[in-house]
Structures are given as C-alpha cells and as structure tokens.
Write an enzyme that holds these catalytic residues in place. Structure first.
Site, PDB file in Angstrom:
ATOM      1  N   LYS A 147     -37.599  12.119 -83.408  1.00 33.82           N
ATOM      2  CA  LYS A 147     -38.769  11.235 -83.391  1.00 33.82           C
ATOM      3  C   LYS A 147     -39.688  11.569 -82.220  1.00 33.82           C
ATOM      4  O   LYS A 147     -40.901  11.661 -82.374  1.00 33.82           O
ATOM      5  CB  LYS A 147     -38.328   9.767 -83.266  1.00 33.82           C
ATOM      6  CG  LYS A 147     -37.570   9.257 -84.461  1.00 33.82           C
ATOM      7  CD  LYS A 147     -37.189   7.792 -84.310  1.00 33.82           C
ATOM      8  CE  LYS A 147     -36.178   7.536 -83.206  1.00 33.82           C
ATOM      9  NZ  LYS A 147     -34.881   8.192 -83.390  1.00 33.82           N
ATOM     10  N   ARG A 190     -25.998   9.515 -77.263  1.00 31.13           N
ATOM     11  CA  ARG A 190     -26.590  10.359 -76.221  1.00 31.13           C
ATOM     12  C   ARG A 190     -25.826  11.667 -76.089  1.00 31.13           C
ATOM     13  O   ARG A 190     -26.283  12.603 -75.451  1.00 31.13           O
ATOM     14  CB  ARG A 190     -26.574   9.659 -74.846  1.00 31.13           C
ATOM     15  CG  ARG A 190     -27.303   8.341 -74.719  1.00 31.13           C
ATOM     16  CD  ARG A 190     -28.710   8.422 -75.180  1.00 31.13           C
ATOM     17  NE  ARG A 190     -28.833   7.945 -76.552  1.00 31.13           N
ATOM     18  CZ  ARG A 190     -29.869   8.217 -77.323  1.00 31.13           C
ATOM     19  NH1 ARG A 190     -30.866   8.934 -76.887  1.00 31.13           N
ATOM     20  NH2 ARG A 190     -29.914   7.771 -78.569  1.00 31.13           N
TER      21      ARG A 190
HETATM   22  N1  LIG Z   1     -36.408  20.452 -86.324  1.00 33.13           N
HETATM   23  C1  LIG Z   1     -35.640  20.599 -85.245  1.00 33.13           C
HETATM   24  N2  LIG Z   1     -34.988  21.754 -85.041  1.00 33.13           N
HETATM   25  C2  LIG Z   1     -34.184  21.912 -83.962  1.00 33.13           C
HETATM   26  N3  LIG Z   1     -33.975  20.981 -83.024  1.00 33.13           N
HETATM   27  C3  LIG Z   1     -34.608  19.797 -83.168  1.00 33.13           C
HETATM   28  C4  LIG Z   1     -35.463  19.552 -84.281  1.00 33.13           C
HETATM   29  N4  LIG Z   1     -35.935  18.296 -84.146  1.00 33.13           N
HETATM   30  C5  LIG Z   1     -35.407  17.796 -83.013  1.00 33.13           C
HETATM   31  N5  LIG Z   1     -34.613  18.684 -82.409  1.00 33.13           N
HETATM   32  C6  LIG Z   1     -33.836  18.495 -81.166  1.00 33.13           C
HETATM   33  O1  LIG Z   1     -32.956  17.403 -81.373  1.00 33.13           O
HETATM   34  C7  LIG Z   1     -32.802  16.617 -80.204  1.00 33.13           C
HETATM   35  C8  LIG Z   1     -33.192  15.200 -80.487  1.00 33.13           C
HETATM   36  O2  LIG Z   1     -34.597  15.111 -80.676  1.00 33.13           O
HETATM   37  P1  LIG Z   1     -35.421  13.877 -80.171  1.00 33.13           P
HETATM   38  O3  LIG Z   1     -35.039  13.531 -78.794  1.00 33.13           O
HETATM   39  O4  LIG Z   1     -36.836  14.094 -80.483  1.00 33.13           O
HETATM   40  O5  LIG Z   1     -34.808  12.766 -81.155  1.00 33.13           O
HETATM   41  P2  LIG Z   1     -35.137  11.221 -81.216  1.00 33.13           P
HETATM   42  O6  LIG Z   1     -35.145  10.856 -82.647  1.00 33.13           O
HETATM   43  O7  LIG Z   1     -36.340  10.919 -80.435  1.00 33.13           O
HETATM   44  O8  LIG Z   1     -33.826  10.608 -80.532  1.00 33.13           O
HETATM   45  P3  LIG Z   1     -33.616   9.144 -79.931  1.00 33.13           P
HETATM   46  O9  LIG Z   1     -33.473   8.250 -81.125  1.00 33.13           O
HETATM   47  O10 LIG Z   1     -32.361   9.213 -79.166  1.00 33.13           O
HETATM   48  O11 LIG Z   1     -34.820   8.818 -79.121  1.00 33.13           O
HETATM   49  C9  LIG Z   1     -33.670  17.275 -79.144  1.00 33.13           C
HETATM   50  O12 LIG Z   1     -32.867  18.123 -78.380  1.00 33.13           O
HETATM   51  C10 LIG Z   1     -34.675  18.053 -79.967  1.00 33.13           C
HETATM   52  O13 LIG Z   1     -35.185  19.160 -79.270  1.00 33.13           O
HETATM   53 MG   LIG Z   2     -36.620   9.683 -78.728  1.00 37.49          MG
END
Ligand SMILES: Nc1ncnc2c1ncn2[C@@H]1O[C@H](COP(=O)(O)OP(=O)(O)OP(=O)(O)O)[C@@H](O)[C@H]1O
Ligand SMILES: [Mg+2]
Length: 774
Positions: free
Chosen positions: A37, A640
């Site tokens: 996200k 995490r």
């Molecule tokens: N399409 C993708 N390909 C490879 N890695 C990805 C991709 N999308 C996200 N990531 C990696 O996955 C991990 C989680 O991404 P991110 O922190 O944006 O998730 P989030 O949904 O915001 O998590 P949270 O709910 O904990 O806030 C990060 O290390 C990010 O770089």
């Molecule tokens: Mg996030």
C-alpha cells in the site's frame, strides 16, 4: 507508454498498477499487511508528476509519522529528483501546523504561536480548574483526556452537548472553555488544536478554504484506518466528496489508535462517503514468509466485523515461529538478548534488521538492561524521550518564551530555574496580580512595581528575570539560525553553568543533554538550509508558472528559524526516532506500524500484559472493541516480520510494581501448534492444577482451551523449582539430534529436562543423563 511510465510500473503487480494509474476521482486501496500500500502511494505521486504532469506543489501526501514522511520523501527524491522538494509530504499535524501558521491571524493567534505538549496541557488544565472553581471531583488527567477526545471529535466547548444532570460532563465543558481561553491568551495551541482550529477556520471562512482546495488537487493518505474524525473532517473539506482526487490506503485490521479517537469506520464507510469511489484490493503479500502470515491470519480472523480480505504470498514457508518460555521478565530479557546474538551469528541477520516489541513502555527497562549486559547494540525508538527530560523541557520553555513571551506555562516552569530565589509566595503574588489585571505573566513582570506587598528583594529578583526574558526575546527577533538562539539562551539563562557548578554526575549528564540540544539545533539549521536551497531550486525548476491566482508557495516559507526548530520539536512523535545503523530497534507495538524487520521478538505474551488488562476488564462479550483492538495490535506485530518471528512470555512478571502470575496470552492459543514445530505427541500431560496455586485464572482448567496451552503451561510449571542456569543451553540427544533446553525439573543426572529439538522433532521431555552438551 513512455520510458518514465514503464519504469514506474515495472515492479508492480496488476492491482497495484491499477491503483497507480487510476485517473481522477476518489480511490480506496484496502488490503492486508505488507501488500504494498505504501509503495502504491509513493509510485502514484511519482506517476502524477512524471507522467500526468501534475505540479508537485498541488500534491499533499499525508503519512502517519514524521519518520514515515521522511522516508517517503527520500524515496520520492530518488524517483523525481529536485521536483520532490516541491511536494507537501507530511503528517496531519505538521500539515495543519504549516497551514495554521500562515493563517494564524484569522484564528486569533499570531504567527509565532507555540505548541504545548502533554505536560504543559496538564498544567493548563489545573489552572483552568482553579480559575473556573469547579468541584474537585475529577482528576486533571481525566479532564484532559476528555478534552483531547472532544478535540479529536472536532468539538469546541460550545459544540458539546451535555445533559444538565451530567455533572462530570458539565465540569469538562467548563474547564475546557477556561482551558481554551488560557491557550489563546498564551498565544499557544495544543496538539488537538492544530487540526481543530484549522477545520473551524475552513468552516467559517470559505474564502480561505477555497485557496487550499484550489491548490491541492491531489490528496493521498497512508494508514487511513487510523484517522480520527477531525482529521477526516479536514480531508473532506480539502478534498470534498463526491469527486475530489482523494486517495486513501489502509487496512481495517491494522486500526490500533482507537484510544486516540481513531475510527475504523472511516475506512469501512469510505465508499459510502465518496460514492462512486474506486476500490482496489491488493492480495499478494511481499513481506512475510508463509508461516508468519498464517499465524497472523489465524489471530486476526477471530475478530468480528472485518472487511473480508485474502492475503497470499509466493514466499517460502520459512522457518518455524519460536515460542520462548521463561520464569520471569528478567529471564525473558536475557534470553531475548541471547537469541538476538544467535540470530545475528547463525542466521546472518543484521542487528538493524531486528526489532523487539512490547505492549507498554514500562516493559522496556528490563529489556534494555539485558541488552546492555549482553552487549547487544540497541536503540529505544521513543522519539519523545529526549525532549521529555526535565532539563530539556526547561530549555525548550526558555526557547518558547524567546519567541513568545506570553506563554505563561513556560514562564512558570522556568521562573525559578536555575534557582534565583523566587519562592512560592512571590510566584503567587505575581500570578494573582496578572489574573486581576488581565495581563500575561510577562506583562505583569513589566508592571511589577504595582504588585502589592512585594519586598525589595523579590522586586529585584523579578526584575532580573524580566530583563533576561526581554533580552532573549530581542535576540530571537534577529537570530539568523536556531543554533545561535539556543546557544545564546543557554548562556544567558545560565542553565548549563548552574549544572556544571553543581558538579554531581547527574547534573553533568543533564548539562550534556543541553549540549545535545544545541547539537540538534545545529543539525536542524544545516538541514533547513539545504531544504531551503532545494525548495528554491524546485521552484526555479518549475517548467510552468502556476496559474493566475493559485497559491503555489512552499507552505513553510516565512517561519523564523528558531520557531521552525521549536515546531519540529513539538511535533516529534513516539515513533519518530531514527534507528542508527547496526542497532536493534526496541519499541512499543504501536510504534511498529508500517515498518518491517527480518527478525521480530514479540515479548510479554501474557493475559493482562498483551492483551492489556484494560481489555480483560471490558464488560462486553469477548472483550468487545477493546479486545478486538488488542488482536489487531497482535496482527500488526506479527506482520512486521519478514523471516523470523519469536514470541515470548514469562510465568511471572513484575510490572508497575506488582508481581503477577498471568496465564499465557490467548493470542498464542490461536497460532496453530505446527507453526511452532510442535507435534501432538510431543505434548507432556497437563500439570496438576495445585502446582500453580497463585494464578488468578488457571487456563489448564479450561476444557475448551486449545492444546498448545498445555505444552507451555507444563514447561513453565517445570521451571518452578529450577534456577535459570541450564535453560537456553545447547544439548545433543542420540536419537533426537541437537536442541536447546527450555525447562528443567530437579537437578543432577536424573533431572527431567524439556528440550526444543531442531528439524521436525520439536519439544521433548528427556532425562538429563541422555543428553550431552553442545
Ligand atoms: N510488487 C512488488 N514487488 C516486490 N516487492 C514489493 C512489491 N510491492 C511491495 N513490495 C515490498 O513489500 C514490502 C511491503 O510493502 P509496503 O510496506 O508498501 O506494504 P504495506 O501494504 O504498506 O504494509 P503495511 O500494511 O504494513 O503498511 C516492502 O518491502 C515493499 O518494498
Ligand atoms: Mg504501509
């Protein structure tokens, strides 16, 4: 598709790309942890600028902590170069502070208003209670909490609807009104005011609102599940339904700030508030190994009222989760330290990729001690701890008086710091006089000759203090940087000098801290100078002029340096500390949101600790909303972790000065045993209830309780009679291979020892003489 676009979309999955490419109108990205996200927000901002040619100054991106904002800005600088400096990327509070400063006069403040923190607020509540003469039936803390809640709900005193017979409500309302008056008189705001005053301003002055609405054509919000009503009101004003370009991303399962007024309904009802909003769901998790995800899923799925979400991962199953059992919190802390070292040596995971979480701040002390002893480099992520030290607060009070001498709370704080012989009686006469005359304390100091019954010595001392403040204020008006002002203040106030003269170790440490504050100011100046250059360059590099009449100036433009420094200090949050390279991060679960680590240690998994005792006291069935929130917090904690998840608990723990024997946390029972590598047959028979008479609730009597409870209740009861020395020891068994001692009963060669063996063997109870060390 041009080259920019291809690069920005390259490593996104189809729904992520869909969210980035979404055209105009509201968009909700709702998905589980680690699904990208935050990545979507960053990419979308870059895409708006690079591909859709939106002016960067038209974009407002809101994150949950200053740290997250900083990281997002860094990422955007990589993607956009200098143009990133023209974006507004900040928390709700600092965005509101910036706008409020520009519009200060319209809300009855001057540009140099100061921001009061929790301690100042409490003093002010006490004064307001005295001034309004309310019956002392409520504690100041409780009233302050209620005032904060009103502010989070976007209500000023006059907006409160309180029944005549609701005595406590009436008290809160009266004190709240008095408290607001004191704030305004001091040219100060509290945290809650930042958004509340802005929302009121936008409501009363459509012309002002229109300026910002016209400017910010794109608003994006991360961690939307934790917005409170006043924040949401701000969003609806600046990006109104139904068609504004408002992008919100979040996860209802990670809503953990209910106690600060966050309302998970904001995200659940977004599609109703913004009818026609596009909804994108991301289902692939990129962060955690499968075992960790399964555990997290099992815990969260027990919550009622969730948005259905799927989450899958292409990542391997990974290692088992590890369950660590201990006699008490000290043994727990020692074992955490030991395992951190082992994970670093054998698991090849860097210290900086590890974190230790706990439910309440009070748990950190024992952990810190153990880590220090074991020489594990660590850092406490508690952004405010430095600024909350008494001597640093004294210095900040002086600094705030420099820019805003009307700040009475600050003046009272340092009236006799360092000691200058101004006693309680003099203070009382000064405040009484100020109250009678309707003056600020600073003004009253100027009129001190009119204060009745003050003797010559008291007059002289007040005079000296008045002169000091005048001189500091004058200095601040021409100060070119924050560090110069801090330096001048430290010298003139003699804060450092008096501590050095004291000469005790403690006083010298305090003096060091004040020098560190000076260091912080120097760092701030450097950063500010380079930010200003960057912002100017970004403005210069604009390829097109802003349209006629649209405000495109940087939001922070004309704040004097000392004031900007103070604002930064006031807005430092609990989760904002930067963890230096090479250190394990220690933090509360609340501070952990949005972050990720290779290895996570989640400690204190005991009923009454986590879930918190508050949730146990709830009268609703199953603990109601409080328990649901604890469960979400557990989900946040588990998710995490990328590769290793250690969960630990202690059989007895002293916390807040009380010794408690708490049963294991219910969240542990939700994790399938297989994820810990336990097999059914490994489980020893349940112990006799009499073995644990001290427990408040005996979880072994609970017939419906899951089996995993029995395994660790047995192990922890085994520890009753043994010293902690053999636990953690590495051993070998001819048949079962190598493992580690978890618990032992008795001593000598016939002692019964519980060992956690590697591979698929898991937990076994064996006689000590069949084991060899190593
Ligand atoms: N399409 C993708 N390909 C490879 N890695 C990805 C991709 N999308 C996200 N990531 C990696 O996955 C991990 C989680 O991404 P991110 O922190 O944006 O998730 P989030 O949904 O915001 O998590 P949270 O709910 O904990 O806030 C990060 O290390 C990010 O770089
Ligand atoms: Mg996030």
């Amino acid at each position: 598709m041009n080259a920019h676009e291809t690069a920005l979309l390259e490593d996104l999955n189809p729904p992520q790309a869909e969210a980035v490419l979404h055209g105009d109108g509201p968009l909700l990205v709702l998905s589980g942890a680690g699904s990208g996200k935050t990545r979507v927000i960053t990419r979308r901002v870059a895409h708006l600028v690079k591909v859709r040619r939106v002016f960067p100054w038209r974009i407002l991106a809101v994150t949950f902590t200053n740290k997250a904002a900083r990281e997002m800005r860094e990422r955007l600088t990589q993607l956009l170069g200098a143009q990133a400096n023209d974006l507004v990327v900040s928390t709700f509070h600092s965005a509101a502070a910036m706008i409020l400063r520009r519009e200060a006069e319209a809300v009855g403040l001057t540009k140099s208003f100061v921001i009061y923190d929790d301690g100042d607020q409490l003093n002010l509540v006490k004064r307001a209670m005295r001034d309004t003469g309310v019956e002392p039936v409520m504690q100041p803390r409780e009233i302050l909490h209620r005032i904060d809640q009103e502010k989070n709900a976007a209500r000023l005193p006059e907006d409160m609807h309180v029944e005549q017979e609701d005595i406590r409500g009436q008290i809160v309302k009266r004190v709240y009104a008095g408290y607001q008056k004191l704030l305004r008189a001091a040219n100060a705001v509290d945290f809650g005011d930042l958004l509340l005053l802005l929302v009121k301003l936008f409501r009363d002055r459509p012309d002002v609102l229109e300026r910002y609405r016209t400017r910010f054509t794109h608003v994006l919000v991360d961690e939307f599940q934790d917005t409170n009503p006043v924040q949401y009101a701000f969003l609806r004003q600046i990006a109104p339904p139904p068609s504004a370009n408002l992008v919100v991303v979040g996860d209802d399962d990670q809503s953990i700030y209910r106690w600060r007024g966050a309302n998970v309904d904001n995200i659940l009802q977004f599609p109703m508030q913004y009818p026609g909003a596009k909804v994108v769901k991301l289902e692939q998790n990129y962060r955690s190994d499968q075992n960790i995800l399964t555990a997290a899923h099992e815990v969260i799925s027990k919550n009622p009222r969730r948005m259905a979400k799927k989450l899958w991962s292409e990542r391997p199953k990974g290692e088992n989760l590890e369950l660590m059992l201990h006699r008490d919190e000290r043994a727990e802390a020692q074992e955490v330290a030991r395992r951190i070292l082992a994970v670093q040596r054998e698991g090849f995971i860097k210290f900086s990729s590890m974190a230790v979480f706990y439910r309440t701040n009070a748990q950190s002390r024992v952990l810190e001690e153990a880590l220090r002893l074991a020489r594990v480099p660590y850092q406490l992520v508690s952004g405010r701890s430095f600024y909350d030290r008494a001597e640093v607060r004294d210095a900040s009070a002086y600094l705030r008086l420099m820019v805003n001498p009307r700040s009475d709370a600050d003046l009272l704080r340092v009236l006799n710091v360092p000691a200058r012989g101004i006693g309680d009686t003099t203070e009382e006469r000064l405040t009484d006089f100020a109250n009678e005359q309707g003056l600020s304390l600073y003004e009253a100091l100027g009129e001190r000759h009119r204060i009745p019954s003050l003797n010559a010595t008291a007059q002289k001392r007040l005079g000296g203090f008045h002169q000091l403040l005048q001189s500091l204020h004058a200095f601040s008006l021409t100060a070119k940087d924050a560090a110069g002002a801090v330096d001048q203040m430290l010298k003139e106030s003699k804060l450092v000098e008096s501590l050095v003269a004291d000469g005790s170790d403690e006083a010298l440490t305090r003096a060091e801290n004040l020098k560190e504050l000076l260091g912080a100011a120097q760092e701030f100046d450097l950063k500010r100078a380079s930010d200003m250059v960057a912002a100017a360059q970004a403005v210069e590099a604009r390829e097109e002029e802003a349209p006629e009449g649209v405000d495109s100036a940087p939001l922070t433009a004309d704040v004097p340096p000392l004031q900007a420094f103070l604002e930064q200090i006031s807005l430092v949050g609990e989760a904002d500390a930067e963890v230096s390279e090479g250190r394990v991060a220690l933090m509360t679960l609340h501070a952990a949101k949005g972050l990720e680590f290779d290895a996570v240690f989640l400690t204190g998994l005991e009923e009454g600790v986590f879930p918190h005792s508050r949730a146990l006291k709830s009268e609703e069935p199953d603990g109601g909303e409080e328990m649901a929130e604890e469960r979400r917090l557990c989900y946040v904690g588990f998710t995490r972790a990328r590769k290793r998840l250690f969960v630990s608990l202690a059989q007895c723990r002293s916390l807040f000065g009380e010794l408690k024997y708490n049963p294991p946390s219910r969240f542990l029972a939700d994790v399938p045993q297989a994820l810990f590598g336990f097999k059914e047959n490994d489980l020893p028979p349940p112990p006799r209830a009499a073995a644990m008479p001290q427990r408040r609730r005996n979880w072994d009597d609970d017939e419906t309780g899951p089996r995993v409870d029995r395994s660790y209740s047995q192990a922890s009861s085994d520890m009753d009679g043994v010293g902690g020395d053999v636990r953690g020891m590495r051993v070998r068994h001819e048949q079962f291979g190598s493992g580690r001692i978890v618990a032992a009963e008795g001593s000598g060669p016939n002692a019964k020892v519980t060992v956690e063996f590697g591979g698929n063997v898991g937990l076994k109870r064996v006689i000590a003489r069949f084991l060899i060390p190593g």
